[in-house]
Design a protein around this motif. Structure first.
Motif, PDB file in Angstrom:
ATOM      1  N   GLU A   1      -5.432   7.202  23.191  1.00  0.00           N
ATOM      2  CA  GLU A   1      -6.803   6.815  22.812  1.00  0.00           C
ATOM      3  C   GLU A   1      -6.866   6.520  21.241  1.00  0.00           C
ATOM      4  OE1 GLU A   1      -8.588  11.139  21.616  1.00  0.00           O
ATOM      5  OE2 GLU A   1      -9.000  10.136  23.534  1.00  0.00           O
ATOM      6  N   ILE A   2      -7.857   5.961  20.735  1.00  0.00           N
ATOM      7  CA  ILE A   2      -7.837   5.608  19.355  1.00  0.00           C
ATOM      8  C   ILE A   2      -7.815   6.826  18.338  1.00  0.00           C
ATOM      9  CG2 ILE A   2      -9.152   4.645  17.478  1.00  0.00           C
ATOM     10  CD1 ILE A   2     -10.262   2.693  19.550  1.00  0.00           C
ATOM     11  N   VAL A   3      -6.961   6.915  17.407  1.00  0.00           N
ATOM     12  CA  VAL A   3      -6.843   8.246  16.607  1.00  0.00           C
ATOM     13  C   VAL A   3      -6.992   7.785  15.140  1.00  0.00           C
ATOM     14  CG1 VAL A   3      -5.127   9.966  15.899  1.00  0.00           C
ATOM     15  CG2 VAL A   3      -5.470   9.446  18.082  1.00  0.00           C
ATOM     16  N   THR A   4      -7.491   8.507  14.350  1.00  0.00           N
ATOM     17  CA  THR A   4      -7.650   8.164  12.919  1.00  0.00           C
ATOM     18  C   THR A   4      -7.564   9.386  12.197  1.00  0.00           C
ATOM     19  OG1 THR A   4      -9.471   6.393  12.892  1.00  0.00           O
ATOM     20  CG2 THR A   4      -9.084   7.654  10.891  1.00  0.00           C
ATOM     21  N   ILE A   5      -6.338   9.388  11.103  1.00  0.00           N
ATOM     22  CA  ILE A   5      -6.095  10.370  10.338  1.00  0.00           C
ATOM     23  C   ILE A   5      -5.837  10.194   8.806  1.00  0.00           C
ATOM     24  CG2 ILE A   5      -4.674  11.637  12.312  1.00  0.00           C
ATOM     25  CD1 ILE A   5      -2.151  10.862  11.137  1.00  0.00           C
ATOM     26  N   ASN A   6      -6.133  11.178   8.039  1.00  0.00           N
ATOM     27  CA  ASN A   6      -5.358  10.925   6.648  1.00  0.00           C
ATOM     28  C   ASN A   6      -3.579  11.471   6.599  1.00  0.00           C
ATOM     29  OD1 ASN A   6      -7.707  10.461   5.479  1.00  0.00           O
ATOM     30  ND2 ASN A   6      -8.227  12.454   5.291  1.00  0.00           N
ATOM     31  N   GLN A   7      -3.076  10.282   5.997  1.00  0.00           N
ATOM     32  CA  GLN A   7      -1.706  10.268   5.959  1.00  0.00           C
ATOM     33  C   GLN A   7      -0.933  10.242   4.334  1.00  0.00           C
ATOM     34  OE1 GLN A   7       0.686   7.142   7.551  1.00  0.00           O
ATOM     35  NE2 GLN A   7       1.316   8.451   9.224  1.00  0.00           N
ATOM     36  N   THR A   8      -0.107  11.072   4.361  1.00  0.00           N
ATOM     37  CA  THR A   8       0.705  11.255   3.048  1.00  0.00           C
ATOM     38  C   THR A   8       1.932  10.730   3.208  1.00  0.00           C
ATOM     39  OG1 THR A   8      -0.569  13.096   2.384  1.00  0.00           O
ATOM     40  CG2 THR A   8       1.336  12.575   1.205  1.00  0.00           C
ATOM     41  N   VAL A   9       2.317   9.491   2.547  1.00  0.00           N
ATOM     42  CA  VAL A   9       3.584   8.884   2.506  1.00  0.00           C
ATOM     43  C   VAL A   9       4.751   9.259   1.693  1.00  0.00           C
ATOM     44  CG1 VAL A   9       2.732   6.818   3.675  1.00  0.00           C
ATOM     45  CG2 VAL A   9       2.872   6.920   1.261  1.00  0.00           C
ATOM     46  N   LYS A  10       5.971   8.975   1.674  1.00  0.00           N
ATOM     47  CA  LYS A  10       6.951   9.585   0.762  1.00  0.00           C
ATOM     48  C   LYS A  10       6.694   9.379  -0.637  1.00  0.00           C
ATOM     49  CE  LYS A  10      10.144   5.750   0.306  1.00  0.00           C
ATOM     50  NZ  LYS A  10      11.573   5.393   0.370  1.00  0.00           N
ATOM     51  N   ASN A  11       6.138   8.562  -1.139  1.00  0.00           N
ATOM     52  CA  ASN A  11       5.696   8.579  -2.627  1.00  0.00           C
ATOM     53  C   ASN A  11       4.539   9.356  -2.798  1.00  0.00           C
ATOM     54  OD1 ASN A  11       3.826   6.891  -1.483  1.00  0.00           O
ATOM     55  ND2 ASN A  11       4.330   5.090  -2.634  1.00  0.00           N
ATOM     56  N   ASN A  12       3.944  10.011  -2.177  1.00  0.00           N
ATOM     57  CA  ASN A  12       2.664  10.813  -2.216  1.00  0.00           C
ATOM     58  C   ASN A  12       1.358  10.073  -2.348  1.00  0.00           C
ATOM     59  OD1 ASN A  12       2.058  13.661  -2.285  1.00  0.00           O
ATOM     60  ND2 ASN A  12       1.586  13.622  -4.424  1.00  0.00           N
TER      61      ASN A  12
ATOM     62  N   ILE B   1       0.801  -1.221  -0.039  1.00  0.00           N
ATOM     63  CA  ILE B   1      -0.067  -0.086   0.199  1.00  0.00           C
ATOM     64  C   ILE B   1       0.867   1.290   0.156  1.00  0.00           C
ATOM     65  CG2 ILE B   1      -1.792   1.042   1.355  1.00  0.00           C
ATOM     66  CD1 ILE B   1      -2.760  -1.312   2.261  1.00  0.00           C
ATOM     67  N   THR B   2       1.967   1.207   0.746  1.00  0.00           N
ATOM     68  CA  THR B   2       2.814   2.355   0.960  1.00  0.00           C
ATOM     69  C   THR B   2       3.771   2.671   0.013  1.00  0.00           C
ATOM     70  OG1 THR B   2       4.144   1.366   2.561  1.00  0.00           O
ATOM     71  CG2 THR B   2       2.000   2.463   3.487  1.00  0.00           C
ATOM     72  N   GLY B   3       4.317   1.480  -0.498  1.00  0.00           N
ATOM     73  CA  GLY B   3       5.569   1.526  -1.089  1.00  0.00           C
ATOM     74  C   GLY B   3       6.691   1.602  -0.150  1.00  0.00           C
ATOM     75  N   ILE B   4       6.654   1.493   1.209  1.00  0.00           N
ATOM     76  CA  ILE B   4       7.762   1.461   2.154  1.00  0.00           C
ATOM     77  C   ILE B   4       8.037   0.088   2.420  1.00  0.00           C
ATOM     78  CG2 ILE B   4       8.598   2.318   4.159  1.00  0.00           C
ATOM     79  CD1 ILE B   4       6.687   4.807   3.895  1.00  0.00           C
ATOM     80  N   ARG B   5       9.615  -0.407   2.215  1.00  0.00           N
ATOM     81  CA  ARG B   5       9.918  -1.571   2.516  1.00  0.00           C
ATOM     82  C   ARG B   5       9.918  -1.738   4.043  1.00  0.00           C
ATOM     83  NH1 ARG B   5      13.296  -0.393  -1.663  1.00  0.00           N
ATOM     84  NH2 ARG B   5      15.150  -0.249  -0.193  1.00  0.00           N
ATOM     85  N   ALA B   6       9.954  -2.789   4.432  1.00  0.00           N
ATOM     86  CA  ALA B   6       9.905  -3.034   6.031  1.00  0.00           C
ATOM     87  C   ALA B   6      11.234  -2.856   6.721  1.00  0.00           C
ATOM     88  CB  ALA B   6       9.431  -4.587   6.512  1.00  0.00           C
ATOM     89  N   SER B   7      12.358  -3.177   5.886  1.00  0.00           N
ATOM     90  CA  SER B   7      13.698  -2.879   6.062  1.00  0.00           C
ATOM     91  C   SER B   7      13.895  -1.243   6.332  1.00  0.00           C
ATOM     92  CB  SER B   7      14.794  -3.429   5.126  1.00  0.00           C
ATOM     93  OG  SER B   7      14.428  -2.839   3.660  1.00  0.00           O
ATOM     94  N   GLU B   8      13.307  -0.420   5.773  1.00  0.00           N
ATOM     95  CA  GLU B   8      13.419   0.890   5.797  1.00  0.00           C
ATOM     96  C   GLU B   8      12.989   1.530   7.027  1.00  0.00           C
ATOM     97  OE1 GLU B   8      12.526   3.319   2.033  1.00  0.00           O
ATOM     98  OE2 GLU B   8      11.635   1.367   1.404  1.00  0.00           O
ATOM     99  N   VAL B   9      11.962   0.670   7.778  1.00  0.00           N
ATOM    100  CA  VAL B   9      11.728   1.563   8.754  1.00  0.00           C
ATOM    101  C   VAL B   9      11.662   0.679  10.189  1.00  0.00           C
ATOM    102  CG1 VAL B   9       9.803   2.857   7.791  1.00  0.00           C
ATOM    103  CG2 VAL B   9       9.523   0.376   8.253  1.00  0.00           C
ATOM    104  N   LEU B  10      12.043  -0.734  10.198  1.00  0.00           N
ATOM    105  CA  LEU B  10      11.942  -1.549  11.373  1.00  0.00           C
ATOM    106  C   LEU B  10      13.165  -1.114  12.180  1.00  0.00           C
ATOM    107  CD1 LEU B  10      11.412  -5.039   9.914  1.00  0.00           C
ATOM    108  CD2 LEU B  10       9.889  -3.722  11.398  1.00  0.00           C
ATOM    109  N   GLY B  11      12.806  -1.018  13.415  1.00  0.00           N
ATOM    110  CA  GLY B  11      13.920  -0.642  14.491  1.00  0.00           C
ATOM    111  C   GLY B  11      13.961   0.937  14.743  1.00  0.00           C
ATOM    112  N   LYS B  12      13.288   1.803  13.778  1.00  0.00           N
ATOM    113  CA  LYS B  12      13.404   3.083  13.974  1.00  0.00           C
ATOM    114  C   LYS B  12      12.292   3.784  14.631  1.00  0.00           C
ATOM    115  CE  LYS B  12      16.310   3.028   9.496  1.00  0.00           C
ATOM    116  NZ  LYS B  12      16.424   3.510   8.024  1.00  0.00           N
TER     117      LYS B  12
END
Length: 471
Positions: free
Chosen positions: A90-101, A55-66
């Motif tokens: 508490e539960i929070v819902t937002i619209n988010q833009t990831v690095k590939n827009n 969905i995001t185009g972000i690989r797990a290796s890019e973010v795990l542990g960070k």
């Protein structure tokens, strides 16, 4: 010894159960179509599933542990729902833009231990890029529909044929010749003439001969719209630009006139602040909607008209000099009806035919009435003549329009200031006479202002000055 073995077997069984439970949980997370994103109580990323990567185009290796603070700072996300959950618990819902827009909808859920301490944040992720695109397309479609509806209403009102310009005077022949000559070019035109001389007819003639009736002819009367609304009418506005604004926004008349003609009637009444914006729009062929940031280009012919002496207004600093010269590319002057009396009989017969057709009459006018009407000075020009002919026709008890139907203001030629009267007093007598007689005729000071070609505030000021308000 036997007890130790039993305990070991129990632990082993429990461990196997935990392993099975872990495998089951792992399978659920991995097979989920929605993205799953798990972080600890400090915002450190512990786990993401395959769907999240898709969905995001972000690989797990890019973010795990960070830590998510660092990931936001690095531009991976515009904001973090995990950090908001940690802050609000508490539960929070937002619209988010990831690095590939990509646009995603994320819901963060806090997980608490038996002591009530936060120890995990589990985030559910859904791709809404397509939904956002569809919403944008829907807004554009609504805007386009509104534009077409407005254009259609203007086009329905656009019916002009050569028969609508009734004239045989040399002065009008020159105007028509000039209008026809410049129709094929996009030069700005400024039409000047008293109220009721037919400025809009000439503007429509230029449009018809040039752009053609298939293109939009958009008209706005700059004197008829309050100053605070005029800017949004001309340039349009974005949704939420001001209280009462449509959610989807509204295109302005500059947009509606694209590839056609924008007719700015009574340009002399345009407020100074808007004169600056109009000048920029005309020069740059672009503008920005009220409340907007996007520059919109347009391609429309500008025709302006006024009954005012704009050159004098420039000297009085009530009209911008640069805008005046920008509008004066092709000036057209329409003579008042009193200077082309040869047109009066033709116009009378035209209006007779017009009202006979409208009301189902078969009425005629005697020559003496025509002669009397030719003698009159017609301060309200063609519009006043049309109104008088209609009045005589609808009040005529027989099929013939005779002298007794001619209004007193036209029959009475006795008024003139006395000899040896001071000029100032003569002017006041004449103003008082014209105001009084026209009010008798029309019963409305607003109409009097229109007929005399002056604004209403001037009329009201003179009415009070001459004590005519009780009439």
């Amino acid at each position: 010894m036997l007890g130790d073995i039993e305990n070991m077997e129990k632990v082993s069984t429990e461990l196997s159960s935990v392993k099975e439970l872990f495998k089951e949980l792992e399978a659920i997370i991995s097979s989920s179509y929605d993205g799953m994103f798990i972080a600890d109580e400090k915002g450190v990323v512990l786990r993401v599933n395959v769907a999240y990567e898709r969905i995001t185009g972000i690989r797990a290796s890019e973010v795990l542990g960070k830590n998510l603070k660092d990931l936001v700072a690095a531009g991976y996300y515009d904001q973090s729902v995990t950090l908001l959950v940690i802050e609000k618990r508490e539960i929070v819902t937002i619209n988010q833009t990831v690095k590939n827009n990509n646009k995603i909808l994320v819901t963060g859920n806090p997980i608490f231990d038996e002591k009530g301490d936060l120890f995990r944040v589990v985030t559910n992720v859904r791709d809404i890029t397509e939904l956002v695109s569809l919403q944008s397309q829907l807004l554009k479609t609504k805007e386009q529909t509104l534009k077409y509806k407005t254009e259609l209403s203007h086009l329905r009102a656009l019916h002009i044929g050569n028969k609508e310009i009734i004239s045989r005077s040399p002065k009008m022949a020159q105007v028509i010749e000039l209008a026809t000559k410049i129709a094929d070019v996009d030069s700005i035109v400024l039409i000047n003439g008293e109220s009721g001389t037919g400025k809009e007819l000439i503007a429509k003639l230029i449009h018809k001969k040039g752009k053609g009736t298939s293109k939009p002819f958009i008209k706005i009367n700059c004197a008829a719209i309050p100053e605070q609304l005029l800017e949004s009418e001309l340039f349009g506005y974005e949704g939420g630009a001001f209280t009462g604004a449509r959610k989807e926004g509204k295109p302005g008349l500059f947009e509606l006139a694209h590839n056609g003609t924008l007719f700015l009637d009574e340009i002399g009444d345009l407020p100074l602040l808007l004169q600056v914006k109009l000048l920029r729009a005309i020069q740059e062929k672009e503008f920005i909607r009220v409340g907007g940031t996007k520059t919109i280009t347009f391609n429309a012919r500008i025709i302006a008209a006024t009954h005012r002496n704009i050159a004098k207004m420039v000297k009085e600093d009530v009209f911008r000099e640069d805008l005046y010269y920008r509008l004066m590319v092709v000036p057209i002057y329409l003579s008042p009806l009193r200077e082309r009396k040869e047109d009066v009989p033709l116009l009378i017969m035209h209006f007779i035919d017009k009202f006979n057709n409208r009301f189902g009459f078969n009425k005629k006018i005697i020559p003496q009435v025509i002669d009397k009407l030719v003698e009159y000075s017609w301060p309200g020009n063609v519009r006043e003549l049309e109104n008088i002919v209609e009045r005589m026709m609808v009040t005529a008890p027989t099929e013939e329009i005779t002298m007794n139907l001619v209004p007193e203001t036209i029959m009475d030629k006795s008024f003139s200031p006395k000899r040896l009267t001071k000029l100032k007093d003569a002017v006041e007598e004449t103003e008082k006479y014209l105001l009084s007689e026209n009010f008798k005729e029309y019963g409305s000071w607003k109409k009097v202002a229109e007929i005399l070609g002056i604004d209403r505030t001037t009329v009201f000021r003179k009415v009070v000055r001459y004590g005519l308000e009780k009439r």
